[in-house]
Design a protein around this motif. Structure first.
Motif, PDB file in Angstrom:
ATOM      1  N   THR A 163     -10.807   2.234  17.109  1.00 53.29           N
ATOM      2  CA  THR A 163      -9.875   3.222  16.569  1.00 53.29           C
ATOM      3  C   THR A 163     -10.140   3.486  15.094  1.00 53.29           C
ATOM      4  O   THR A 163     -10.452   2.568  14.335  1.00 53.29           O
ATOM      5  N   GLU A 164      -9.984   4.748  14.715  1.00 53.07           N
ATOM      6  CA  GLU A 164      -9.945   5.141  13.314  1.00 53.07           C
ATOM      7  C   GLU A 164      -8.642   5.882  13.088  1.00 53.07           C
ATOM      8  O   GLU A 164      -8.175   6.616  13.969  1.00 53.07           O
ATOM      9  N   LEU A 165      -8.049   5.682  11.916  1.00 54.98           N
ATOM     10  CA  LEU A 165      -6.791   6.346  11.608  1.00 54.98           C
ATOM     11  C   LEU A 165      -6.665   6.584  10.125  1.00 54.98           C
ATOM     12  O   LEU A 165      -7.380   5.999   9.318  1.00 54.98           O
ATOM     13  N   VAL A 166      -5.748   7.475   9.794  1.00 57.76           N
ATOM     14  CA  VAL A 166      -5.357   7.736   8.409  1.00 57.76           C
ATOM     15  C   VAL A 166      -3.957   7.181   8.250  1.00 57.76           C
ATOM     16  O   VAL A 166      -3.108   7.378   9.121  1.00 57.76           O
ATOM     17  N   TYR A 167      -3.712   6.452   7.162  1.00 55.85           N
ATOM     18  CA  TYR A 167      -2.359   5.982   6.880  1.00 55.85           C
ATOM     19  C   TYR A 167      -1.835   6.640   5.609  1.00 55.85           C
ATOM     20  O   TYR A 167      -2.573   6.909   4.672  1.00 55.85           O
ATOM     21  N   VAL A 168      -0.543   6.933   5.643  1.00 55.65           N
ATOM     22  CA  VAL A 168       0.160   7.498   4.498  1.00 55.65           C
ATOM     23  C   VAL A 168       1.395   6.638   4.302  1.00 55.65           C
ATOM     24  O   VAL A 168       2.171   6.442   5.247  1.00 55.65           O
ATOM     25  N   THR A 169       1.572   6.078   3.101  1.00 57.26           N
ATOM     26  CA  THR A 169       2.718   5.190   2.862  1.00 57.26           C
ATOM     27  C   THR A 169       3.518   5.649   1.647  1.00 57.26           C
ATOM     28  O   THR A 169       2.986   6.243   0.711  1.00 57.26           O
ATOM     29  N   HIS A 170       4.795   5.330   1.687  1.00 56.67           N
ATOM     30  CA  HIS A 170       5.678   5.569   0.537  1.00 56.67           C
ATOM     31  C   HIS A 170       6.712   4.456   0.497  1.00 56.67           C
ATOM     32  O   HIS A 170       7.361   4.207   1.513  1.00 56.67           O
ATOM     33  N   PRO A 171       6.861   3.768  -0.616  1.00 58.15           N
ATOM     34  CA  PRO A 171       6.011   3.860  -1.805  1.00 58.15           C
ATOM     35  C   PRO A 171       4.620   3.292  -1.501  1.00 58.15           C
ATOM     36  O   PRO A 171       4.304   3.008  -0.350  1.00 58.15           O
ATOM     37  N   HIS A 172       3.841   3.087  -2.536  1.00 57.37           N
ATOM     38  CA  HIS A 172       2.485   2.569  -2.379  1.00 57.37           C
ATOM     39  C   HIS A 172       2.521   1.229  -1.647  1.00 57.37           C
ATOM     40  O   HIS A 172       3.224   0.308  -2.069  1.00 57.37           O
ATOM     41  N   TRP A 173       1.774   1.126  -0.532  1.00 60.64           N
ATOM     42  CA  TRP A 173       1.844  -0.058   0.316  1.00 60.64           C
ATOM     43  C   TRP A 173       1.428  -1.326  -0.417  1.00 60.64           C
ATOM     44  O   TRP A 173       2.068  -2.367  -0.261  1.00 60.64           O
ATOM     45  N   LEU A 174       0.398  -1.256  -1.223  1.00 62.38           N
ATOM     46  CA  LEU A 174      -0.097  -2.450  -1.899  1.00 62.38           C
ATOM     47  C   LEU A 174       0.923  -2.968  -2.912  1.00 62.38           C
ATOM     48  O   LEU A 174       1.247  -4.160  -2.936  1.00 62.38           O
ATOM     49  N   ALA A 175       1.456  -2.083  -3.731  1.00 59.87           N
ATOM     50  CA  ALA A 175       2.450  -2.484  -4.723  1.00 59.87           C
ATOM     51  C   ALA A 175       3.733  -2.975  -4.059  1.00 59.87           C
ATOM     52  O   ALA A 175       4.310  -3.988  -4.465  1.00 59.87           O
ATOM     53  N   ALA A 176       4.190  -2.264  -3.016  1.00 57.85           N
ATOM     54  CA  ALA A 176       5.421  -2.653  -2.322  1.00 57.85           C
ATOM     55  C   ALA A 176       5.260  -4.022  -1.657  1.00 57.85           C
ATOM     56  O   ALA A 176       6.161  -4.864  -1.716  1.00 57.85           O
ATOM     57  N   THR A 177       4.117  -4.260  -1.043  1.00 57.74           N
ATOM     58  CA  THR A 177       3.875  -5.559  -0.410  1.00 57.74           C
ATOM     59  C   THR A 177       3.771  -6.643  -1.473  1.00 57.74           C
ATOM     60  O   THR A 177       4.288  -7.745  -1.303  1.00 57.74           O
ATOM     61  N   GLY A 178       3.120  -6.333  -2.593  1.00 50.86           N
ATOM     62  CA  GLY A 178       2.980  -7.302  -3.681  1.00 50.86           C
ATOM     63  C   GLY A 178       4.309  -7.736  -4.266  1.00 50.86           C
ATOM     64  O   GLY A 178       4.427  -8.850  -4.776  1.00 50.86           O
ATOM     65  N   ARG A 179       5.327  -6.886  -4.172  1.00 50.76           N
ATOM     66  CA  ARG A 179       6.662  -7.227  -4.683  1.00 50.76           C
ATOM     67  C   ARG A 179       7.549  -7.844  -3.602  1.00 50.76           C
ATOM     68  O   ARG A 179       8.674  -8.226  -3.879  1.00 50.76           O
ATOM     69  N   SER A 180       7.054  -7.909  -2.384  1.00 52.52           N
ATOM     70  CA  SER A 180       7.866  -8.380  -1.262  1.00 52.52           C
ATOM     71  C   SER A 180       7.682  -9.879  -1.034  1.00 52.52           C
ATOM     72  O   SER A 180       6.780 -10.496  -1.609  1.00 52.52           O
ATOM     73  N   PRO A 181       8.518 -10.471  -0.172  1.00 51.44           N
ATOM     74  CA  PRO A 181       8.333 -11.890   0.185  1.00 51.44           C
ATOM     75  C   PRO A 181       7.022 -12.143   0.940  1.00 51.44           C
ATOM     76  O   PRO A 181       6.664 -13.288   1.169  1.00 51.44           O
ATOM     77  N   TYR A 182       6.305 -11.082   1.312  1.00 52.76           N
ATOM     78  CA  TYR A 182       5.082 -11.214   2.107  1.00 52.76           C
ATOM     79  C   TYR A 182       3.833 -10.994   1.273  1.00 52.76           C
ATOM     80  O   TYR A 182       2.751 -10.759   1.814  1.00 52.76           O
ATOM     81  N   ALA A 183       3.954 -11.092  -0.034  1.00 50.14           N
ATOM     82  CA  ALA A 183       2.839 -10.812  -0.940  1.00 50.14           C
ATOM     83  C   ALA A 183       1.617 -11.672  -0.632  1.00 50.14           C
ATOM     84  O   ALA A 183       0.482 -11.209  -0.798  1.00 50.14           O
ATOM     85  N   ASP A 184       1.808 -12.885  -0.160  1.00 49.21           N
ATOM     86  CA  ASP A 184       0.677 -13.764   0.127  1.00 49.21           C
ATOM     87  C   ASP A 184      -0.222 -13.212   1.230  1.00 49.21           C
ATOM     88  O   ASP A 184      -1.398 -13.548   1.309  1.00 49.21           O
ATOM     89  N   ARG A 185       0.291 -12.329   2.071  1.00 47.39           N
ATOM     90  CA  ARG A 185      -0.496 -11.725   3.153  1.00 47.39           C
ATOM     91  C   ARG A 185      -1.633 -10.860   2.617  1.00 47.39           C
ATOM     92  O   ARG A 185      -2.638 -10.649   3.295  1.00 47.39           O
ATOM     93  N   LEU A 186      -1.493 -10.361   1.387  1.00 45.09           N
ATOM     94  CA  LEU A 186      -2.547  -9.524   0.807  1.00 45.09           C
ATOM     95  C   LEU A 186      -3.859 -10.300   0.670  1.00 45.09           C
ATOM     96  O   LEU A 186      -4.932  -9.705   0.709  1.00 45.09           O
ATOM     97  N   GLY A 187      -3.774 -11.610   0.531  1.00 44.79           N
ATOM     98  CA  GLY A 187      -4.965 -12.448   0.409  1.00 44.79           C
ATOM     99  C   GLY A 187      -5.818 -12.482   1.666  1.00 44.79           C
ATOM    100  O   GLY A 187      -6.959 -12.947   1.628  1.00 44.79           O
TER     101      GLY A 187
END
Length: 128
Positions: A99-123
């Motif tokens: 599969t290939e897809l385009v994602y559109v997020t609001h607010p910015h997914w990386l920043a929002a995840t980085g501020r969330s309790p799940y920030a460690d998942r970015l690693g």
């Protein structure tokens, strides 16, 4: 620019989740000055990714078939279809076929995840 065009071939900063055939690349992010993130994802057949949404997201399927599972059930989309996800929901992304897809997020997914309790998942995502 007020109007921009992007293709997956232009995406230069791809990230891979572990050793999976799962790749993401933003083409618009917080540094772009846009109010949302836009990017491309490529999933190999059978690849999954459990995630907790810290942002709203639209997934536009451009090739293949993709399922999002939640506690409420599953939604599957094929090329030309869109899946919408709300912030706060636990999901499992799953590629039913390559599969290939385009994602559109609001607010910015990386920043929002980085501020969330799940920030460690970015690693879990490393530059390719």
């Amino acid at each position: 620019m007020s109007v921009e065009l992007f293709t997956s071939d232009q995406a230069s900063n791809w990230f891979q989740r572990g050793d999976q055939q799962l790749f993401l690349a933003d083409v618009l992010d917080e540094q772009s000055g846009a109010a949302m993130s836009v990017g491309f994802a490529r999933y190999g057949k059978g690849e999954t990714n459990p995630w907790t949404m810290a942002y709203d997201e639209a997934l536009i399927i451009t090739r293949g078939a993709f399922t999002v599972r939640t506690a409420e059930g599953s939604v599957t989309a094929r090329a030309g279809e869109v899946i919408y996800l709300r912030s706060g929901v636990d999901v499992v992304y799953a590629a039913d076929e390559e599969t290939e897809l385009v994602y559109v997020t609001h607010p910015h997914w990386l920043a929002a995840t980085g501020r969330s309790p799940y920030a460690d998942r970015l690693g879990e995502f490393q530059p390719v």
